[in-house]
Design a protein around this motif. Structure first.
Motif, PDB file in Angstrom:
ATOM      1  N   LEU A  18      -2.473  55.813  91.952  1.00 15.85           N
ATOM      2  CA  LEU A  18      -1.702  56.976  92.622  1.00 15.85           C
ATOM      3  C   LEU A  18      -1.651  56.273  94.224  1.00 15.85           C
ATOM      4  O   LEU A  18      -0.825  56.482  94.846  1.00 15.85           O
ATOM      5  CB  LEU A  18      -2.262  58.115  92.602  1.00 15.85           C
ATOM      6  CG  LEU A  18      -2.077  59.025  91.247  1.00 15.85           C
ATOM      7  CD1 LEU A  18      -2.758  60.526  91.630  1.00 15.85           C
ATOM      8  CD2 LEU A  18      -0.771  58.932  90.557  1.00 15.85           C
ATOM      9  N   ALA A  19      -2.921  55.789  94.743  1.00 13.87           N
ATOM     10  CA  ALA A  19      -2.936  55.300  96.013  1.00 13.87           C
ATOM     11  C   ALA A  19      -2.062  54.071  96.033  1.00 13.87           C
ATOM     12  O   ALA A  19      -1.256  53.830  97.195  1.00 13.87           O
ATOM     13  CB  ALA A  19      -4.335  55.033  96.285  1.00 13.87           C
ATOM     14  N   ARG A  20      -1.949  53.258  95.072  1.00 16.42           N
ATOM     15  CA  ARG A  20      -1.072  52.037  94.951  1.00 16.42           C
ATOM     16  C   ARG A  20       0.331  52.443  95.340  1.00 16.42           C
ATOM     17  O   ARG A  20       0.951  51.733  95.970  1.00 16.42           O
ATOM     18  CB  ARG A  20      -1.351  51.346  93.624  1.00 16.42           C
ATOM     19  CG  ARG A  20      -0.627  50.094  93.643  1.00 16.42           C
ATOM     20  CD  ARG A  20      -0.819  49.315  92.320  1.00 16.42           C
ATOM     21  NE  ARG A  20      -0.021  50.172  91.053  1.00 16.42           N
ATOM     22  CZ  ARG A  20       1.316  50.056  91.046  1.00 16.42           C
ATOM     23  NH1 ARG A  20       2.202  49.440  91.710  1.00 16.42           N
ATOM     24  NH2 ARG A  20       1.719  50.750  89.975  1.00 16.42           N
ATOM     25  N   VAL A  21       0.792  53.490  94.496  1.00 17.95           N
ATOM     26  CA  VAL A  21       2.356  53.731  94.482  1.00 17.95           C
ATOM     27  C   VAL A  21       2.631  54.642  95.482  1.00 17.95           C
ATOM     28  O   VAL A  21       3.799  54.861  95.876  1.00 17.95           O
ATOM     29  CB  VAL A  21       2.813  54.256  93.172  1.00 17.95           C
ATOM     30  CG1 VAL A  21       2.443  53.375  92.032  1.00 17.95           C
ATOM     31  CG2 VAL A  21       2.044  55.617  92.958  1.00 17.95           C
ATOM     32  N   THR A  22       1.951  55.017  96.410  1.00 11.52           N
ATOM     33  CA  THR A  22       2.042  55.864  97.596  1.00 11.52           C
ATOM     34  C   THR A  22       2.085  55.036  99.025  1.00 11.52           C
ATOM     35  O   THR A  22       1.384  53.988  99.117  1.00 11.52           O
ATOM     36  CB  THR A  22       0.854  56.901  97.966  1.00 11.52           C
ATOM     37  OG1 THR A  22       0.658  57.592  96.441  1.00 11.52           O
ATOM     38  CG2 THR A  22       1.130  57.809  98.928  1.00 11.52           C
ATOM     39  N   ARG A  23       3.243  55.219  99.864  1.00 15.24           N
ATOM     40  CA  ARG A  23       3.498  54.449 100.890  1.00 15.24           C
ATOM     41  C   ARG A  23       2.072  54.575 101.943  1.00 15.24           C
ATOM     42  O   ARG A  23       1.481  55.660 101.944  1.00 15.24           O
ATOM     43  CB  ARG A  23       4.575  54.920 101.625  1.00 15.24           C
ATOM     44  CG  ARG A  23       5.817  54.543 101.057  1.00 15.24           C
ATOM     45  CD  ARG A  23       7.012  55.008 101.700  1.00 15.24           C
ATOM     46  NE  ARG A  23       8.211  54.297 100.793  1.00 15.24           N
ATOM     47  CZ  ARG A  23       9.198  55.294 100.609  1.00 15.24           C
ATOM     48  NH1 ARG A  23       9.204  56.389 100.623  1.00 15.24           N
ATOM     49  NH2 ARG A  23      10.311  54.779  99.903  1.00 15.24           N
ATOM     50  N   PRO A  24       1.899  53.729 102.739  1.00 15.00           N
ATOM     51  CA  PRO A  24       0.793  53.733 103.727  1.00 15.00           C
ATOM     52  C   PRO A  24       0.484  55.191 104.344  1.00 15.00           C
ATOM     53  O   PRO A  24      -0.267  55.585 104.733  1.00 15.00           O
ATOM     54  CB  PRO A  24       0.776  52.592 104.258  1.00 15.00           C
ATOM     55  CG  PRO A  24       1.627  51.284 103.493  1.00 15.00           C
ATOM     56  CD  PRO A  24       2.507  52.504 102.811  1.00 15.00           C
ATOM     57  N   GLU A  25       1.660  55.425 104.850  1.00 17.91           N
ATOM     58  CA  GLU A  25       1.688  56.901 105.651  1.00 17.91           C
ATOM     59  C   GLU A  25       1.857  58.134 104.719  1.00 17.91           C
ATOM     60  O   GLU A  25       1.962  58.993 105.146  1.00 17.91           O
ATOM     61  CB  GLU A  25       2.764  56.542 106.805  1.00 17.91           C
ATOM     62  CG  GLU A  25       4.231  56.843 106.220  1.00 17.91           C
ATOM     63  CD  GLU A  25       4.722  55.482 105.543  1.00 17.91           C
ATOM     64  OE1 GLU A  25       6.148  55.437 105.318  1.00 17.91           O
ATOM     65  OE2 GLU A  25       3.927  54.686 105.573  1.00 17.91           O
ATOM     66  N   GLY A  26       1.915  58.012 103.592  1.00 16.40           N
ATOM     67  CA  GLY A  26       2.100  58.886 102.546  1.00 16.40           C
ATOM     68  C   GLY A  26       1.106  59.640 102.313  1.00 16.40           C
ATOM     69  O   GLY A  26      -0.007  59.803 102.802  1.00 16.40           O
ATOM     70  N   LEU A  27       1.119  60.904 101.405  1.00 20.26           N
ATOM     71  CA  LEU A  27       0.087  61.673 100.738  1.00 20.26           C
ATOM     72  C   LEU A  27      -0.015  61.889  99.504  1.00 20.26           C
ATOM     73  O   LEU A  27       1.024  61.772  98.749  1.00 20.26           O
ATOM     74  CB  LEU A  27       0.445  63.074 101.827  1.00 20.26           C
ATOM     75  CG  LEU A  27      -0.548  64.059 101.667  1.00 20.26           C
ATOM     76  CD1 LEU A  27      -1.699  63.918 102.469  1.00 20.26           C
ATOM     77  CD2 LEU A  27       0.191  65.693 101.861  1.00 20.26           C
ATOM     78  N   ILE A  28      -1.214  62.194  98.862  1.00 20.39           N
ATOM     79  CA  ILE A  28      -1.643  62.277  97.605  1.00 20.39           C
ATOM     80  C   ILE A  28      -2.429  63.805  97.554  1.00 20.39           C
ATOM     81  O   ILE A  28      -3.347  63.817  98.356  1.00 20.39           O
ATOM     82  CB  ILE A  28      -2.669  61.299  97.229  1.00 20.39           C
ATOM     83  CG1 ILE A  28      -1.932  59.721  97.494  1.00 20.39           C
ATOM     84  CG2 ILE A  28      -2.859  61.658  95.650  1.00 20.39           C
ATOM     85  CD1 ILE A  28      -2.941  58.686  97.040  1.00 20.39           C
ATOM     86  N   LEU A  29      -1.698  64.472  96.680  1.00 16.12           N
ATOM     87  CA  LEU A  29      -2.301  65.977  96.706  1.00 16.12           C
ATOM     88  C   LEU A  29      -2.635  65.908  95.057  1.00 16.12           C
ATOM     89  O   LEU A  29      -1.930  65.755  94.311  1.00 16.12           O
ATOM     90  CB  LEU A  29      -1.246  67.151  97.010  1.00 16.12           C
ATOM     91  CG  LEU A  29      -1.019  67.394  98.434  1.00 16.12           C
ATOM     92  CD1 LEU A  29       0.248  68.202  98.587  1.00 16.12           C
ATOM     93  CD2 LEU A  29      -2.068  67.519  99.213  1.00 16.12           C
ATOM     94  N   ILE A  30      -4.099  66.329  94.817  1.00 13.95           N
ATOM     95  CA  ILE A  30      -4.589  66.800  93.568  1.00 13.95           C
ATOM     96  C   ILE A  30      -5.027  68.107  93.522  1.00 13.95           C
ATOM     97  O   ILE A  30      -5.722  68.616  94.573  1.00 13.95           O
ATOM     98  CB  ILE A  30      -5.437  65.773  93.211  1.00 13.95           C
ATOM     99  CG1 ILE A  30      -6.665  65.750  93.722  1.00 13.95           C
ATOM    100  CG2 ILE A  30      -4.777  64.253  93.035  1.00 13.95           C
ATOM    101  CD1 ILE A  30      -7.907  64.836  93.225  1.00 13.95           C
TER     102      ILE A  30
END
Length: 307
Positions: free
Chosen positions: A193-205
């Motif tokens: 998930l970190a790979r497909v997220t933009r550097p300034e993006g956000l991951i919520l789980i």
């Protein structure tokens, strides 16, 4: 962003229909004094959709029982709609909280474990200009989304990779997915998930925590939901005091009924240390909100690391 957009009728004919229904229903006027308010519009797109076929014609169709059985949010159509709307609103609110920018700026959103679009159906209206995507292990759910929802929908396996390029999305979220994976799968999927997220993006789980286990320990309904008995639930609470992660495999009959899941698919419980540190090589921990998802699962926010 103005979260009223989640529910406001986008088509003029639907807005006219909403006004007519409101005028004809004294019970609705008592509950929702303002005809063009967010609360009434939310009712219209959930419970109202089920009462009025002419309202339903303005929204995406609803998935059948066979697709809803394997997703969070409840089997009943009303709960499927209500929780999808509430979860969409929660995800956007937490994006603004942790990303520190308006949800209106989102250009792309991806849901890992989207099922038949319970939450994503609401993003269509909330973010009309954003590119949407979803993946799931159940091919039937992906086929349904491809036919009825806007966005790119692809199957995913029980292990990475995903069929997306590096840095594809501003926002990636997974509702009640990491709450079922084993330790190694959690780490592998967060890296992906970190790979497909933009550097300034956000991951919520979202994850189970000690609170969910404690509730399960005294609630037969939650024991049935998690397929964990009271004694084991109390044991999980005690274990989380010294262990950072606890996983219980679901019975084979339950796993087979869900279809497509891993052989050790089960119930996972995150301790605070695991949530903070387990993904440090690929994701920076930004914070968490206990019990934010339906007063049940914890939500954790991450920013991808590049290294």
């Amino acid at each position: 962003m103005d979260h009223a957009r989640l529910f406001a009728p986008g088509a003029p004919r639907l807005a006219q229909l909403a006004a007519r229904i409101h005028a004809e229903r004294p019970d609705l006027r008592a509950l929702f004094p303002v005809a063009d308010g967010t609360a009434f519009w939310q009712w219209l797109g959930t419970y109202g959709l089920l009462e009025y076929p002419e309202v339903a014609a303005h929204y995406p169709p609803l998935p059948g029982d066979d697709l809803r059985i394997a997703v969070c949010g409840g089997m009943q159509l009303a709960e499927h709609l209500r929780t999808g709307a509430e979860d969409c609103k929660l995800v956007l609110e937490l994006f603004e909280l942790f990303a520190r920018r308006p949800a209106d700026t989102l250009r792309s959103v991806y849901e890992f474990g989207c099922g038949p679009g319970r939450a994503l159906r609401w993003f269509e209206q909330a973010l009309p200009a954003a590119a949407l995507a979803g993946t799931d292990v159940r091919l039937a759910a992906i086929d349904w989304c491809r036919q009825h929802l806007r966005g790119r929908f692809e199957p995913n396996g029980v292990q990475p990779p995903l069929p997306f390029a590096d840095g594809s999305f501003d926002l990636v979220f997974a509702l009640s997915v990491f709450s079922h994976l084993n330790r190694d799968q959690c780490v592998a999927w967060m890296r992906e998930l970190a790979r497909v997220t933009r550097p300034e993006g956000l991951i919520l789980i979202t994850t189970h925590g000690a609170f969910a286990a404690a509730v399960c320990g005294r609630s037969p309904a939650h024991q049935q939901l998690l397929v964990i008995d009271a004694e084991d639930a109390r044991g999980i609470v005690r274990a989380l005091a010294t262990q950072d992660f606890v996983h219980r495999v679901l019975p084979a009959s339950v796993r087979n009924a869900l279809g497509g899941v891993a052989d050790d698919y089960g119930q996972a419980f995150f301790g605070e240390v695991f949530a903070r540190n387990a993904f440090a090589d690929c994701a920076e921990y930004l914070g968490g909100v206990p019990c934010a998802l339906n007063l049940w699962q914890d939500v954790h926010a991450y920013r991808p690391r590049r290294g």
